[in-house]
Design an enzyme around this catalytic site. Sequence first.
Site, mmCIF file in Angstrom:
data_model
loop_
_atom_site.group_PDB
_atom_site.id
_atom_site.type_symbol
_atom_site.label_atom_id
_atom_site.label_comp_id
_atom_site.label_asym_id
_atom_site.label_seq_id
_atom_site.Cartn_x
_atom_site.Cartn_y
_atom_site.Cartn_z
ATOM 1 N N ASP A 17 -2.154 3.874 -4.473
ATOM 2 C CA ASP A 17 -2.878 3.070 -3.624
ATOM 3 C C ASP A 17 -1.984 1.745 -3.463
ATOM 4 O O ASP A 17 -1.609 1.156 -2.489
ATOM 5 C CB ASP A 17 -4.328 2.961 -3.862
ATOM 6 C CG ASP A 17 -5.025 2.180 -2.990
ATOM 7 O OD1 ASP A 17 -4.989 2.422 -1.926
ATOM 8 O OD2 ASP A 17 -5.922 1.375 -3.203
ATOM 9 N N GLY A 56 -5.161 7.633 4.381
ATOM 10 C CA GLY A 56 -5.758 8.996 4.869
ATOM 11 C C GLY A 56 -4.951 10.113 5.324
ATOM 12 O O GLY A 56 -5.282 10.969 5.733
ATOM 13 N N LYS A 84 -1.241 10.844 1.280
ATOM 14 C CA LYS A 84 -0.293 10.021 0.453
ATOM 15 C C LYS A 84 -0.684 10.686 -1.050
ATOM 16 O O LYS A 84 0.156 11.134 -1.888
ATOM 17 C CB LYS A 84 -0.094 8.619 0.333
ATOM 18 C CG LYS A 84 0.407 8.176 1.490
ATOM 19 C CD LYS A 84 0.478 6.653 1.735
ATOM 20 C CE LYS A 84 -0.615 5.982 1.410
ATOM 21 N NZ LYS A 84 -1.605 5.984 2.653
ATOM 22 N N SER A 85 -1.780 10.442 -1.288
ATOM 23 C CA SER A 85 -2.212 10.637 -2.788
ATOM 24 C C SER A 85 -2.312 12.336 -3.066
ATOM 25 O O SER A 85 -2.132 12.819 -4.132
ATOM 26 C CB SER A 85 -3.722 10.145 -2.956
ATOM 27 O OG SER A 85 -3.881 8.862 -2.910
ATOM 28 N N GLU A 132 -6.881 8.242 -6.221
ATOM 29 C CA GLU A 132 -8.284 8.533 -5.431
ATOM 30 C C GLU A 132 -8.014 9.755 -4.697
ATOM 31 O O GLU A 132 -6.950 9.934 -3.899
ATOM 32 C CB GLU A 132 -8.350 7.034 -4.840
ATOM 33 C CG GLU A 132 -9.691 7.385 -3.768
ATOM 34 C CD GLU A 132 -9.754 6.544 -2.634
ATOM 35 O OE1 GLU A 132 -10.473 6.414 -1.746
ATOM 36 O OE2 GLU A 132 -8.937 5.314 -2.832
ATOM 37 N N GLU A 141 -0.112 5.666 7.008
ATOM 38 C CA GLU A 141 -1.269 4.802 7.008
ATOM 39 C C GLU A 141 -2.578 5.563 5.997
ATOM 40 O O GLU A 141 -2.186 6.557 5.463
ATOM 41 C CB GLU A 141 -2.005 5.505 8.365
ATOM 42 C CG GLU A 141 -1.107 4.633 9.695
ATOM 43 C CD GLU A 141 -1.730 5.001 10.945
ATOM 44 O OE1 GLU A 141 -2.569 5.926 11.086
ATOM 45 O OE2 GLU A 141 -0.881 4.454 11.905
ATOM 46 N N ARG A 184 17.320 15.077 12.547
ATOM 47 C CA ARG A 184 17.413 16.543 12.138
ATOM 48 C C ARG A 184 18.617 16.664 11.485
ATOM 49 O O ARG A 184 18.851 17.955 10.880
ATOM 50 C CB ARG A 184 17.272 17.397 13.705
ATOM 51 C CG ARG A 184 15.894 17.339 14.167
ATOM 52 C CD ARG A 184 15.862 18.299 15.341
ATOM 53 N NE ARG A 184 15.643 19.521 14.958
ATOM 54 C CZ ARG A 184 15.803 20.741 15.813
ATOM 55 N NH1 ARG A 184 15.537 20.570 17.135
ATOM 56 N NH2 ARG A 184 15.649 21.868 15.160
ATOM 57 N N HIS A 220 0.943 -1.377 -0.035
ATOM 58 C CA HIS A 220 0.070 -0.184 -0.133
ATOM 59 C C HIS A 220 0.857 1.253 -0.087
ATOM 60 O O HIS A 220 1.538 1.406 0.925
ATOM 61 C CB HIS A 220 -1.009 0.065 1.222
ATOM 62 C CG HIS A 220 -1.756 1.195 1.328
ATOM 63 N ND1 HIS A 220 -2.877 1.492 0.505
ATOM 64 C CD2 HIS A 220 -1.928 2.176 2.282
ATOM 65 C CE1 HIS A 220 -3.354 2.756 0.794
ATOM 66 N NE2 HIS A 220 -2.918 3.061 1.958
#
Length: 309
Positions: free
Chosen positions: A180, A159, A162-163, A205, A157, A246, A141
């Site tokens: 996806d 939502g 990423k898209s 999506e 995760e 950092r 994924h």
Amino acid sequence: MSVIKVKMKKLVEKMNLKNLTPEVDYASKEVVIPDINRPALPLTGFFENFDHHRVQVIGYAEYSYLKTLSEERKSKIYGEFLKEELPCIIFCRALVPDKLLLEKAVKANVPVFSTEIHTSEFTAEIIRWLNVALAPRISIHGVLVDVYGVGVLIMGESGIGKSEAALELIKRGHRLVSDDVVEIRKVSDETLVGSAPDITRHFIELRGIGIVDVKTLFGVQSVRETQNIDLVITLEDWDREKEYDRLGMEDQYTEFLGNRVVCHQLPIRPGRNLAIIVETAAINHRQKKMGYNAAQELYKRVQQNLTRK
């Protein structure tokens, strides 16, 4: 892991092979080994350690040797040669096999093909293609984007954004490979190649909008079929209790199919422009590959400054 196979029909179409045995139904046959065999020794009668599971390629050297044999000797050699279950036989340089071989191949249900390409060139191309087609693979994924030639796999995760980050990168001139679901193939101990499943290729999506066809909206320059995976960026919610890198003095890695890939953990907070951060990470990764490491350069300056004091 299940055995990966390639249909002979696909190989014939890809290599543009001419079928010399139309009586043999090769459509159901499969290739399972990503390598070829030039049967020089078997054609002399030595069949020990004969790699009969591989595609058999006949070049000018083997063809010239067969021309020197008597019909009786050739009949015996062909009988032994075709006794094994061969995937197929391919003659290079448009060489024409003799009638006896074709007859015995049809009886043994072994397809014989021909190509006009020279032997060395053809063997290099078919091995390269088979290594990709039969490479070990997994599906994960994530989103795969080509950023300045660097294959960036964005994970995290569902939502987390990423898209949306990929869409912004596309608007900035970069190219989408897959959204996806990313299919990863191990083509060598150093190289992982990512691609999209056929059913979702070029689609992305966006929650609240739905499915978007990137190729149609932004043009063919905004997508590509495959891309090497050079860098992994994992998006995660900002955690005040967690220590984040950092400086970047030492690279962190993640592993797919036994291959290690440089990985960055990217904490998400409102207001952070993910596309620019991903773009910068890709450029920085490319710069390190070219021999310059900004963190090490800063460290040298600090050391030099302390030495002077």
